[in-house]
Design a protein around this motif. Structure first.
Motif, PDB file in Angstrom:
ATOM      1  N   MET A  61       0.818  -1.208   0.000  1.00  0.00           N
ATOM      2  CA  MET A  61       0.000   0.000   0.000  1.00  0.00           C
ATOM      3  C   MET A  61       0.858   1.265   0.000  1.00  0.00           C
ATOM      4  O   MET A  61       0.485   2.282  -0.569  1.00  0.00           O
ATOM      5  N   SER A  62       2.040   1.196   0.640  1.00  0.00           N
ATOM      6  CA  SER A  62       2.933   2.365   0.665  1.00  0.00           C
ATOM      7  C   SER A  62       3.351   2.752  -0.742  1.00  0.00           C
ATOM      8  O   SER A  62       3.408   3.939  -1.088  1.00  0.00           O
ATOM      9  N   GLU A  63       3.638   1.735  -1.564  1.00  0.00           N
ATOM     10  CA  GLU A  63       4.056   2.005  -2.942  1.00  0.00           C
ATOM     11  C   GLU A  63       2.940   2.692  -3.722  1.00  0.00           C
ATOM     12  O   GLU A  63       3.172   3.669  -4.446  1.00  0.00           O
ATOM     13  N   MET A  64       1.724   2.205  -3.566  1.00  0.00           N
ATOM     14  CA  MET A  64       0.589   2.792  -4.275  1.00  0.00           C
ATOM     15  C   MET A  64       0.320   4.214  -3.789  1.00  0.00           C
ATOM     16  O   MET A  64       0.037   5.122  -4.581  1.00  0.00           O
ATOM     17  N   ALA A  65       0.424   4.416  -2.464  1.00  0.00           N
ATOM     18  CA  ALA A  65       0.185   5.745  -1.896  1.00  0.00           C
ATOM     19  C   ALA A  65       1.217   6.743  -2.405  1.00  0.00           C
ATOM     20  O   ALA A  65       0.882   7.875  -2.781  1.00  0.00           O
ATOM     21  N   TYR A  66       2.485   6.328  -2.420  1.00  0.00           N
ATOM     22  CA  TYR A  66       3.544   7.220  -2.898  1.00  0.00           C
ATOM     23  C   TYR A  66       3.348   7.549  -4.377  1.00  0.00           C
ATOM     24  O   TYR A  66       3.507   8.702  -4.800  1.00  0.00           O
TER      25      TYR A  66
END
Length: 354
Positions: free
Chosen positions: A1-6
């Motif tokens: 999810m961090s990758e998508m958020a960034y």
């Protein structure tokens, strides 16, 4: 999810995606809209070296810092570390305990930085957009006749790189503070050196003795100033240092409504003025300032029901609209029109509003 958020936050920052679209994309992936907005806002704060108040978890923060360096360069990482430090200081002030893992992460990231500011690195067509602008400082210095060898600018007067030559001056949007010598600069307790090598002024340079206010006065700024002064008198806001209020918290009365901040409204009007952003209708001009008294409606770019008590940037998330344009923005159930869409409708219909 961090990758998508960034990825979504980066697209919003670079202007290739609307903030509302980024929030919607993350919401479809299972993130609540408030957290999605925080992820997007926090990247902007990091890249511009600004304090943020909504916490990212350790893994998301580490992912952001790692990718900020690879995508935006060392100078951007330096600003991101400054923003993280300010966030941690803010969190500590709340008395909720220390973020030990994030403190260690900050220390580790600072250790990877070169000792002094470097030239901003770029990757592909990505351009770093720092809040501090040397060009703006030089322009204001020339306009206001400030005799200084080194000049720096930050819009709210809180964050700067270090002054390297003297006389040196720090500028904000309304004025400046001049330091004739390095010794005078070092004696100024209000200017706090940070581990990153940058400077932080807690209450902005306007709070420092010797600050010269040179605000350019025009009708829009005067109207906005009058509006915010009225807000302060009416609602008892006595601290001129603006800290955005959260908005959108559900409050149960006889029905569910959503909390709005008068202070956020006043700050938006101070920044944008009182003309409608879509059709340029001006209540003061049409009805006279005695009766209109700087009246304008303030529109939430993202529906207030979707704010989820998140941090609001009144200069970005709120815009002034006249009553007609505001009604048209909310005409469709479940969808809020952007100012750009309103402009397109006005252009297509050939008419004005107000």
């Amino acid at each position: 999810m961090s990758e998508m958020a960034y990825k979504a936050a980066k697209a919003v920052y670079q202007g290739t995606m609307k903030k509302a679209a980024g929030i919607a994309e993350l919401a479809r992936a299972g993130m609540n809209s408030g957290s999605a907005a925080d992820c997007i806002n926090n990247l902007k704060h990091m890249l511009e070296g600004e304090r943020y108040t909504r916490t990212l978890n350790f893994y998301a923060t580490r992912y952001y810092l790692t990718n900020i360096r690879s995508d935006f360069g060392v100078d951007a990482l330096r600003r991101a570390c400054a923003a993280l430090e300010l966030h941690l200081d803010y969190y500590d002030s709340l008395g909720h305990g220390r973020q030990v893992k994030l403190r260690k992460l900050l220390k580790d990231q600072l250790a990877t930085l070169p000792p002094g500011p470097s030239q901003a690195e770029r990757k592909g067509s990505v351009v770093v957009r720092p809040t501090q602008r040397t060009g703006t400082a030089k322009t204001l210095s020339a306009r206001w006749g400030v005799q200084a060898k080194h000049v720096l600018y930050h819009k709210d007067g809180t964050w700067y790189h270090g002054l390297k030559d003297f006389p040196g001056a720090l500028f904000d949007a309304d004025g400046y503070i001049l330091f004739e010598t390095e010794e005078e600069f070092r004696r100024c307790a209000a200017v706090r050196p940070m581990p990153s090598g940058d400077l932080w002024v807690d209450d902005g340079i306007s709070s420092i003795s010797g600050y010269v206010r040179k605000t350019v006065s025009d009708a829009g700024q005067d109207a906005a100033g009058s509006a915010i002064e009225t807000e302060m008198i009416t609602h008892g806001v006595t601290n001129p240092t603006f800290i955005p209020d959260p908005e959108g918290r559900a409050m149960i009365r006889k029905h569910v409504t959503y909390e709005r901040s008068r202070r956020n409204r006043a700050e938006s009007i101070r920044f944008h003025g009182t003309k409608c952003k879509a059709c340029l209708f001006d209540f003061n001009k049409t009805y006279g300032p005695t009766h209109a008294k700087d009246y304008i409606e303030v529109h939430h770019v993202l529906a207030v029901s979707e704010q989820a008590d998140r941090e609001i940037d009144p200069c970005v998330d709120l815009v002034p609209l006249c009553s007609n344009c505001h009604s048209m923005a909310h005409r469709e159930h479940g969808r809020v029109l952007s100012v750009e869409e309103l402009l397109a409708l006005l252009a297509g219909g050939g008419g004005g509003a107000g």
